[in-house]
Design an enzyme around this catalytic site. Structure first.
Site, short mmCIF file in Angstrom:
data_model
loop_
_atom_site.label_atom_id
_atom_site.label_comp_id
_atom_site.label_asym_id
_atom_site.label_seq_id
_atom_site.Cartn_x
_atom_site.Cartn_y
_atom_site.Cartn_z
N GLN A 10 -33.89 -3.02 -23.53
CA GLN A 10 -34.05 -4.41 -23.95
C GLN A 10 -34.70 -5.29 -22.89
O GLN A 10 -34.77 -6.50 -23.05
CB GLN A 10 -32.72 -4.98 -24.43
CG GLN A 10 -31.66 -5.19 -23.36
CD GLN A 10 -30.30 -5.55 -23.98
OE1 GLN A 10 -29.62 -4.71 -24.57
NE2 GLN A 10 -29.90 -6.81 -23.86
N GLN A 51 -29.57 -12.84 -31.26
CA GLN A 51 -29.03 -11.48 -31.19
C GLN A 51 -27.92 -11.30 -32.24
O GLN A 51 -27.89 -10.30 -32.97
CB GLN A 51 -28.50 -11.22 -29.79
CG GLN A 51 -27.62 -9.99 -29.66
CD GLN A 51 -27.22 -9.73 -28.22
OE1 GLN A 51 -28.02 -9.30 -27.42
NE2 GLN A 51 -25.96 -9.98 -27.88
N LEU A 65 -19.11 -9.38 -15.94
CA LEU A 65 -18.24 -10.07 -16.89
C LEU A 65 -17.80 -11.44 -16.38
O LEU A 65 -17.38 -11.57 -15.23
CB LEU A 65 -17.02 -9.20 -17.20
CG LEU A 65 -17.36 -7.80 -17.75
CD1 LEU A 65 -16.08 -7.00 -18.03
CD2 LEU A 65 -18.21 -7.87 -19.01
N HIS A 66 -17.93 -12.45 -17.24
CA HIS A 66 -17.53 -13.81 -16.89
C HIS A 66 -16.59 -14.33 -17.98
O HIS A 66 -16.18 -13.56 -18.87
CB HIS A 66 -18.77 -14.71 -16.73
CG HIS A 66 -19.74 -14.60 -17.89
ND1 HIS A 66 -19.44 -15.06 -19.14
CD2 HIS A 66 -20.98 -14.04 -17.98
CE1 HIS A 66 -20.46 -14.84 -19.96
NE2 HIS A 66 -21.41 -14.20 -19.28
N GLY A 80 -21.93 -5.84 -18.65
CA GLY A 80 -21.19 -6.04 -17.40
C GLY A 80 -21.46 -7.41 -16.81
O GLY A 80 -21.88 -8.34 -17.50
N SER A 126 -24.36 -14.26 -17.38
CA SER A 126 -24.40 -13.38 -16.19
C SER A 126 -25.56 -13.75 -15.29
O SER A 126 -25.57 -13.41 -14.11
CB SER A 126 -24.53 -11.91 -16.63
OG SER A 126 -23.48 -11.58 -17.49
N GLY A 171 -17.05 -16.00 -20.57
CA GLY A 171 -17.53 -15.80 -21.94
C GLY A 171 -17.10 -14.44 -22.45
O GLY A 171 -16.61 -14.30 -23.58
N HIS A 172 -17.27 -13.40 -21.62
CA HIS A 172 -16.82 -12.05 -22.01
C HIS A 172 -15.29 -12.02 -22.16
O HIS A 172 -14.76 -11.37 -23.04
CB HIS A 172 -17.23 -11.02 -20.96
CG HIS A 172 -18.71 -10.88 -20.79
ND1 HIS A 172 -19.38 -11.32 -19.67
CD2 HIS A 172 -19.65 -10.34 -21.61
CE1 HIS A 172 -20.66 -11.05 -19.79
NE2 HIS A 172 -20.86 -10.47 -20.95
N VAL A 215 -18.75 -20.11 -24.34
CA VAL A 215 -17.85 -20.67 -23.32
C VAL A 215 -18.74 -21.38 -22.29
O VAL A 215 -19.77 -20.84 -21.87
CB VAL A 215 -17.01 -19.56 -22.65
CG1 VAL A 215 -16.17 -20.12 -21.52
CG2 VAL A 215 -16.12 -18.90 -23.69
O1 PAF Z 1 -25.32 -9.33 -25.18
C1 PAF Z 1 -25.39 -8.36 -24.42
O2 PAF Z 1 -24.74 -8.31 -23.39
C2 PAF Z 1 -26.31 -7.20 -24.77
O3 PAF Z 1 -27.48 -7.64 -25.38
C3 PAF Z 1 -25.63 -6.13 -25.64
C4 PAF Z 1 -25.23 -6.67 -27.00
C5 PAF Z 1 -24.38 -5.60 -24.92
C6 PAF Z 1 -26.59 -4.96 -25.88
O4 PAF Z 1 -27.01 -4.39 -24.68
#
Ligand code: PAF
Length: 295
Positions: free
Chosen positions: A71, A163, A42-43, A40, A196, A45-46, A186
């Protein structure tokens, strides 16, 4: 005032069973599933991930929004991580997401859940060295989301490069189905990578944060002169920004193994500005191309 979310073609589901049933039924009709997992806030990049996913032919666009507690290490920013759910749903709708999965914590991690995904040695390096357990948390939630959503394609930003590499490795090593696609970072107009966490920066920190991308750009421009020159050029920029508490500056191969003498490499940086930890990375071409490699 925060705009209220008004449902159009976007369908929101919080139950893993319900969402799984729908995506399986859609796959049975021959549609493919393009999936963008997010936490969430969201910017742009998303939005780029969503827009790229949407353009894969014959797909249903599915996103998830879940701030994954697994995480975050104790003392990290899990509690203060932004959760603007109404805004996020509005972004999903604007990007023509068809299904958004917003599970509750207990639905993904019911009492008694024990098993996690072990990321292997790379999980303890770079980000993993500063954030123990981080990648086990990431891979576990991504594996669970893949099992629930059953995507054909899953898109992740290159901003979280380690990641991305680890998710690709997990998919290979555990014979998972999705085709994992990395999308270039981005950036703001001044080069700062969209994140975020940028909302946590005060005005001075926002100015100082530009040194991260500036250092990477300086490093990448020194690529022809080899690895030492790349690191020296990047470090010079970082050293000139005392507000940055550098965690690491590293030059690696594209798979995050050792950097080659020449050819493709990745330059990565992590630093703290006050309480906010930022990361960034760029591709670097090392060494002069051999005769015959020029265009
Ligand atoms: O990149 C992220 O936003 C998070 O690490 C992910 C891949 C959604 C896992 O929680």
């Amino acid at each position: 005032m925060t705009p209220r979310f008004t449902a159009g073609n976007l369908h929101r589901h919080s139950s893993p069973e319900e969402l799984g049933k729908i995506t399986r039924a859609l796959r049975a009709t021959g549609r493919k599933i393009a999936f963008v997992p997010t936490m969430g806030a969201l910017h742009d990049g998303h939005r780029e991930l969503l827009s790229r996913a949407r353009r894969i032919p014959n797909t249903v666009l599915v996103a998830s929004i879940f701030v994954n507690p697994l995480q975050f290490a104790p003392g990290e920013d899990f509690e203060r991580y932004p959760r603007p759910i109404e805004d996020d749903l509005a972004v999903c709708e604007a990007e023509r997401v068809e299904l958004v999965f917003t599970p509750e914590r207990e639905a993904l991690y019911p009492p008694g859940a024990q098993v996690t995904v072990h990321p292997g040695p790379l999980g303890d390096e770079l980000e993993g060295a500063s954030r123990p357990g981080h990648f086990a948390g990431v891979l576990t939630v991504v594996a669970k989301l893949f099992n629930i959503v059953r995507p054909d394609y899953a898109l992740f930003g290159e901003k979280d490069y380690q990641q991305l590499v680890l998710i690709k490795q997990m998919v290979r090593d555990l014979d998972m189905e999705p085709h994992v696609i990395g999308i270039p970072t981005v950036r703001e107009r001044d080069g700062l990578a969209r994140s975020s966490r940028n909302v946590f920066l005060d005005a001075d920190q926002r100015v100082a944060a530009v040194a991260l991308s500036a250092a990477l750009t300086a490093g990448a421009h020194a690529g022809l002169d080899g690895a030492d020159a790349v690191l020296a050029a990047a470090r010079k920029v970082l050293d000139g920004t005392p507000a940055l508490a550098l965690d690491y500056l590293a030059l690696r191969g594209p798979d995050l193994g050792p950097a080659p003498d020449r050819g493709e490499a990745r330059l990565l940086v992590a630093a703290k500005l006050g309480a906010t930890r930022l990361i960034d990375n760029v591709p670097v071409l090392l060494g002069a191309p051999a005769l015959g490699e020029r265009g």
